[in-house]
Design a protein around this motif. Sequence first.
Motif, PDB file in Angstrom:
ATOM      1  N   PRO A 123      43.515  56.331  -0.787  1.00  0.00           N
ATOM      2  CA  PRO A 123      42.628  56.674   0.330  1.00  0.00           C
ATOM      3  C   PRO A 123      42.076  58.086   0.191  1.00  0.00           C
ATOM      4  CG  PRO A 123      44.927  56.606   1.036  1.00  0.00           C
ATOM      5  CD  PRO A 123      44.894  56.062  -0.348  1.00  0.00           C
ATOM      6  N   ALA A 124      40.853  58.269   0.667  1.00  0.00           N
ATOM      7  CA  ALA A 124      40.185  59.566   0.547  1.00  0.00           C
ATOM      8  C   ALA A 124      40.757  60.588   1.519  1.00  0.00           C
ATOM      9  CB  ALA A 124      38.686  59.403   0.785  1.00  0.00           C
ATOM     10  N   GLU A 125      41.249  60.135   2.667  1.00  0.00           N
ATOM     11  CA  GLU A 125      41.821  61.045   3.651  1.00  0.00           C
ATOM     12  C   GLU A 125      43.335  61.022   3.557  1.00  0.00           C
ATOM     13  OE1 GLU A 125      40.386  60.749   7.608  1.00  0.00           O
ATOM     14  OE2 GLU A 125      38.333  60.270   7.000  1.00  0.00           O
ATOM     15  N   ARG A 126      43.937  62.141   3.950  1.00  0.00           N
ATOM     16  CA  ARG A 126      45.393  62.247   3.871  1.00  0.00           C
ATOM     17  C   ARG A 126      46.057  61.088   4.612  1.00  0.00           C
ATOM     18  NH1 ARG A 126      48.515  66.192   2.585  1.00  0.00           N
ATOM     19  NH2 ARG A 126      46.869  67.754   2.815  1.00  0.00           N
ATOM     20  N   THR A 127      46.980  60.432   3.913  1.00  0.00           N
ATOM     21  CA  THR A 127      47.714  59.295   4.459  1.00  0.00           C
ATOM     22  C   THR A 127      49.188  59.516   4.147  1.00  0.00           C
ATOM     23  OG1 THR A 127      45.831  57.848   3.980  1.00  0.00           O
ATOM     24  CG2 THR A 127      47.946  56.789   4.445  1.00  0.00           C
ATOM     25  N   VAL A 128      50.017  59.514   5.173  1.00  0.00           N
ATOM     26  CA  VAL A 128      51.448  59.718   4.986  1.00  0.00           C
ATOM     27  C   VAL A 128      52.162  58.380   5.090  1.00  0.00           C
ATOM     28  CG1 VAL A 128      53.536  60.869   5.834  1.00  0.00           C
ATOM     29  CG2 VAL A 128      51.332  62.073   5.880  1.00  0.00           C
ATOM     30  N   VAL A 129      52.940  58.054   4.063  1.00  0.00           N
ATOM     31  CA  VAL A 129      53.700  56.813   4.007  1.00  0.00           C
ATOM     32  C   VAL A 129      55.190  57.159   4.023  1.00  0.00           C
ATOM     33  CG1 VAL A 129      54.197  54.723   2.685  1.00  0.00           C
ATOM     34  CG2 VAL A 129      51.874  55.688   2.668  1.00  0.00           C
ATOM     35  N   GLU A 130      55.916  56.551   4.923  1.00  0.00           N
ATOM     36  CA  GLU A 130      57.364  56.756   5.009  1.00  0.00           C
ATOM     37  C   GLU A 130      58.076  55.560   4.379  1.00  0.00           C
ATOM     38  OE1 GLU A 130      60.908  56.864   8.381  1.00  0.00           O
ATOM     39  OE2 GLU A 130      58.855  57.418   8.960  1.00  0.00           O
ATOM     40  N   LEU A 131      59.000  55.833   3.461  1.00  0.00           N
ATOM     41  CA  LEU A 131      59.784  54.776   2.821  1.00  0.00           C
ATOM     42  C   LEU A 131      61.254  54.936   3.188  1.00  0.00           C
ATOM     43  CD1 LEU A 131      57.522  55.840   0.444  1.00  0.00           C
ATOM     44  CD2 LEU A 131      58.388  53.739  -0.564  1.00  0.00           C
TER      45      LEU A 131
END
Length: 243
Positions: A123-131
């Motif tokens: 993605p072009a915009e900041r995306t935070v994924v929590e695992l």
Amino acid sequence: MSGYGQFCAVARALEVLGERWTLLVVRELMMGERHFNDIRRGLPRISRTVLSTRLKTLEKAGIVAREDGGYQLTEAGENLAPVVRELGGWAMEWDRRGLRPEHLDPDALVWDIRRRTVPERLPAERTVVELRFRGADRGPYFLHVRRPDVDLCTDDGGFEVALRVDADLEALTGYWLGHTPWAPLLHSKAVVLTGPSALRRAFPTWFSGYLLRATPPTPTTPAPPATPTRPTVPARQGPAGNY
């Protein structure tokens, strides 16, 4: 006197490369790691002392050289690439033990996931994924994604988490190795994604998969880069908590 005392080239090679961790250090350098702490993140169970010793041994053997404050494979080191690939390929086909509990390490898995991304699909915009991994005593892990980069952090850095991944460690490791397709993981709830549908669909397309996997990751057709919800008031300028 150390070594095998044989003229055989295999024996001589093992005198240089046969100690525990040595070829895995070479693997990390082949994967693009250059700095001591990054090499160690790919080998979470190696001690700092052992890693330092192995790097010095490889330097002495002319396989590794120091460059720009980090480590670089020499021509001799780069020529070990086919050896490492063949060893990995042999294990993928012939290691009858399969995945065992001692092979499962969330730190090593998430680090490999982070570095095996497809930049143009992010993605072009900041995306935070929590695992999070069920039953694991480590984590959670946070991927701060913004094309073309992915940072692995220990916290969300004050940004809103756009996608949450709750996974069984063995199941996700098996998928990463190419043993299991993506769809059955979702159907069995071995992996549960929580977030906007566009992000849930796009997430598996961000990664190229384990280098030696037998089959390409699925789905193979990239979804359009998803635009996450705008973050709430950030605590910092950029991700924090890298470890």
